[in-house]
Design an enzyme around this catalytic site. Structure first.
Site, PDB file in Angstrom:
ATOM      1  N   GLU A  14     -17.642 -64.944  31.623  1.00 30.99           N
ATOM      2  CA  GLU A  14     -17.507 -63.836  32.186  1.00 30.99           C
ATOM      3  C   GLU A  14     -17.966 -62.620  31.807  1.00 30.99           C
ATOM      4  O   GLU A  14     -17.755 -61.290  32.072  1.00 30.99           O
ATOM      5  CB  GLU A  14     -15.881 -63.147  31.203  1.00 30.99           C
ATOM      6  CG  GLU A  14     -15.225 -64.379  31.056  1.00 30.99           C
ATOM      7  CD  GLU A  14     -13.771 -64.393  29.782  1.00 30.99           C
ATOM      8  OE1 GLU A  14     -12.758 -63.371  30.185  1.00 30.99           O
ATOM      9  OE2 GLU A  14     -13.714 -65.352  28.967  1.00 30.99           O
ATOM     10  N   SER A 143      -9.853 -64.567  31.428  1.00 30.50           N
ATOM     11  CA  SER A 143     -10.274 -63.423  32.624  1.00 30.50           C
ATOM     12  C   SER A 143     -10.511 -65.399  34.286  1.00 30.50           C
ATOM     13  O   SER A 143     -10.232 -64.946  35.197  1.00 30.50           O
ATOM     14  CB  SER A 143     -11.624 -64.053  33.601  1.00 30.50           C
ATOM     15  OG  SER A 143     -11.848 -62.137  32.589  1.00 30.50           O
ATOM     16  N   TYR A 209      -9.301 -60.435  40.459  1.00 33.47           N
ATOM     17  CA  TYR A 209     -10.401 -59.064  40.695  1.00 33.47           C
ATOM     18  C   TYR A 209     -10.676 -58.447  41.791  1.00 33.47           C
ATOM     19  O   TYR A 209     -11.462 -58.200  42.168  1.00 33.47           O
ATOM     20  CB  TYR A 209     -11.509 -59.815  39.845  1.00 33.47           C
ATOM     21  CG  TYR A 209     -11.302 -59.941  38.055  1.00 33.47           C
ATOM     22  CD1 TYR A 209     -10.978 -59.055  37.408  1.00 33.47           C
ATOM     23  CD2 TYR A 209     -11.194 -61.647  37.628  1.00 33.47           C
ATOM     24  CE1 TYR A 209     -10.808 -59.179  35.768  1.00 33.47           C
ATOM     25  CE2 TYR A 209     -10.844 -61.344  36.534  1.00 33.47           C
ATOM     26  CZ  TYR A 209     -11.103 -59.836  35.677  1.00 33.47           C
ATOM     27  OH  TYR A 209     -10.006 -59.838  34.639  1.00 33.47           O
ATOM     28  N   ARG A 247      -3.144 -56.960  25.363  1.00 31.13           N
ATOM     29  CA  ARG A 247      -1.903 -57.180  26.486  1.00 31.13           C
ATOM     30  C   ARG A 247      -2.000 -58.585  25.918  1.00 31.13           C
ATOM     31  O   ARG A 247      -2.214 -59.923  25.534  1.00 31.13           O
ATOM     32  CB  ARG A 247      -2.527 -57.330  27.447  1.00 31.13           C
ATOM     33  CG  ARG A 247      -1.991 -57.246  28.911  1.00 31.13           C
ATOM     34  CD  ARG A 247      -2.976 -57.172  29.927  1.00 31.13           C
ATOM     35  NE  ARG A 247      -3.208 -58.293  29.951  1.00 31.13           N
ATOM     36  CZ  ARG A 247      -4.261 -59.653  30.515  1.00 31.13           C
ATOM     37  NH1 ARG A 247      -5.161 -58.322  30.528  1.00 31.13           N
ATOM     38  NH2 ARG A 247      -3.916 -60.605  30.785  1.00 31.13           N
ATOM     39  N   ASP A 249       0.259 -61.875  27.239  1.00 34.60           N
ATOM     40  CA  ASP A 249       1.199 -62.218  28.465  1.00 34.60           C
ATOM     41  C   ASP A 249       1.780 -63.277  28.512  1.00 34.60           C
ATOM     42  O   ASP A 249       2.104 -63.771  27.410  1.00 34.60           O
ATOM     43  CB  ASP A 249      -0.295 -62.613  29.181  1.00 34.60           C
ATOM     44  CG  ASP A 249      -1.435 -61.933  29.715  1.00 34.60           C
ATOM     45  OD1 ASP A 249      -1.522 -61.156  29.865  1.00 34.60           O
ATOM     46  OD2 ASP A 249      -2.670 -62.649  29.997  1.00 34.60           O
ATOM     47  N   GLU A 261      -0.735 -66.601  26.189  1.00 33.17           N
ATOM     48  CA  GLU A 261      -1.884 -66.112  25.472  1.00 33.17           C
ATOM     49  C   GLU A 261      -1.899 -64.078  25.371  1.00 33.17           C
ATOM     50  O   GLU A 261      -1.007 -63.566  25.714  1.00 33.17           O
ATOM     51  CB  GLU A 261      -2.982 -66.206  26.282  1.00 33.17           C
ATOM     52  CG  GLU A 261      -3.200 -65.089  27.110  1.00 33.17           C
ATOM     53  CD  GLU A 261      -4.400 -66.015  27.801  1.00 33.17           C
ATOM     54  OE1 GLU A 261      -5.367 -65.526  28.110  1.00 33.17           O
ATOM     55  OE2 GLU A 261      -4.540 -67.727  28.753  1.00 33.17           O
ATOM     56  N   ASN A 263      -4.020 -60.751  24.108  1.00 31.73           N
ATOM     57  CA  ASN A 263      -5.965 -61.107  24.826  1.00 31.73           C
ATOM     58  C   ASN A 263      -6.431 -59.315  23.718  1.00 31.73           C
ATOM     59  O   ASN A 263      -5.682 -57.941  24.443  1.00 31.73           O
ATOM     60  CB  ASN A 263      -5.819 -60.444  26.213  1.00 31.73           C
ATOM     61  CG  ASN A 263      -5.822 -61.172  27.146  1.00 31.73           C
ATOM     62  OD1 ASN A 263      -6.387 -61.845  27.462  1.00 31.73           O
ATOM     63  ND2 ASN A 263      -4.294 -61.072  27.538  1.00 31.73           N
ATOM     64  N   GLY A 267      -9.297 -56.339  30.317  1.00 41.06           N
ATOM     65  CA  GLY A 267     -10.249 -55.958  31.240  1.00 41.06           C
ATOM     66  C   GLY A 267      -9.999 -54.563  31.861  1.00 41.06           C
ATOM     67  O   GLY A 267      -8.596 -54.321  31.610  1.00 41.06           O
TER      68      GLY A 267
END
Length: 308
Positions: A14, A143, A209, A247, A249, A261, A263, A267
């Site tokens: 990443e 990512s 992205y 974060r 998800d 998951e 994070n 990002g």
């Protein structure tokens, strides 16, 4: 002014996302408050010399050595305060298999899964006639690098081969069809939940992205569902020892939130979810960074006595 080093790059899969995150952070750090030094690393041993004169490290790394507790432990050893969760939370959340075991033990709904430690183990899975579709992903990574939705044996074989290219352990996860949402934590408070609506089949690397490949809007949830999502996110962060910001998800299926998951260093690129969620709460990118830095300094003082 606080002398801040933004650590980005690294040598994980990443790296490019990390560089995007780092540059975006640098562009939004208030020059009236911070003296900013970009620190782009390729190897961990490059770091100590580059930290000379730094009051605090803003971690913009993603993936192995950035989100798995390695860089956090290094900074603690060097006595440098840093942003985000500590060593334990970082390592737990990076290992999806371990994180899912802990979440399930504590009663958090998460999709069924199995762990492959060798490509050869796939033959046993195929012999058991798995139920498709399956989400195939590296056990340690983020990512959506190496993540594939497999709908039959051939695509499963290809997906497993691709995932093992990025990691030495691979997760096969039950595909939950529903509304994909994300819930962000900031200093003990929850930001507006976002609904994720990718143009493609699922929220892959391109959707994350490439601008215009995904729509993220504040989710329209009834009060009961919103409370269930908040509780699932809160419990997940507590079980996995997350702090400052994270974060979570989630996939909503028939009103049940399934945690995919957590994070610990989400990002912070132009298209990333955390800044969009903060903006929905009335926080600019610069204000979000201020909150992260303030919360992280308080957390480091509480945990380790690291002070500026």
């Amino acid at each position: 002014m606080l002398r801040v080093g933004v650590i980005m790059g690294g040598d994980s899969s990443e790296r490019e996302v990390s560089l995007m995150t780092g540059r975006e952070i640098i562009s939004h750090l208030d020059p009236a408050k911070y003296e900013v030094r970009p620190i782009e690393i390729t190897r961990k041993r490059d770091l100590p010399q580059q930290l000379a004169g730094i009051d605090m490290a803003v971690i913009a790394l993603h993936g192995k050595y950035g989100e798995d507790g390695t860089i956090q432990g290094t900074l603690e050893t060097l006595g440098v305060p840093y942003t985000g969760s500590g060593v334990l939370a970082s390592s737990l959340c990076m290992d999806k298999n371990t994180a899912k075991k802990l979440l399930r033990y504590e009663g958090v709904e998460t999709p069924d899964w199995m762990l492959l430690t060798s490509p050869d183990e796939l033959e046993n899975v195929l012999a058991s006639e798995p139920l498709y579709p399956l989400v195939v992903k590296p056990n340690s990574g983020g990512s959506s690098v190496g993540v594939t939705l497999a709908r039959d044996e051939q695509s499963l074989r290809e997906a497993v081969e691709r995932a093992f290219h990025w990691d030495d352990e691979v997760i096969l996860e039950q595909y939950i069809e529903g509304e994909e949402i994300t819930c962000s934590l900031l200093n003990g408070e929850y930001l507006p939940v976002l609904a994720i609506k990718p143009n493609g089949e699922f929220f892959d690397y391109t959707s994350k992205y490439e601008e215009g490949e995904c729509e993220e809007v504040v989710a329209s949830l009834d009060p009961d569902t919103a409370e269930q999502v908040r509780r699932a996110a809160e419990l997940s962060c507590r079980v996995l020892k997350c702090s400052v910001y994270a974060r979570v998800d989630v996939m909503l299926h028939q009103g049940i939130p399934y945690v995919m998951e957590v994070n610990t260093l989400p990002g912070m690129t132009r298209t990333s979810l955390l800044p969009k969620s903060a903006l929905a709460a009335g926080l600019s990118f610069s204000a979000l960074l201020d909150r992260i830095i303030e919360g992280s300094l308080a957390e480091r003082r509480r945990e380790y006595g690291l002070v500026v």
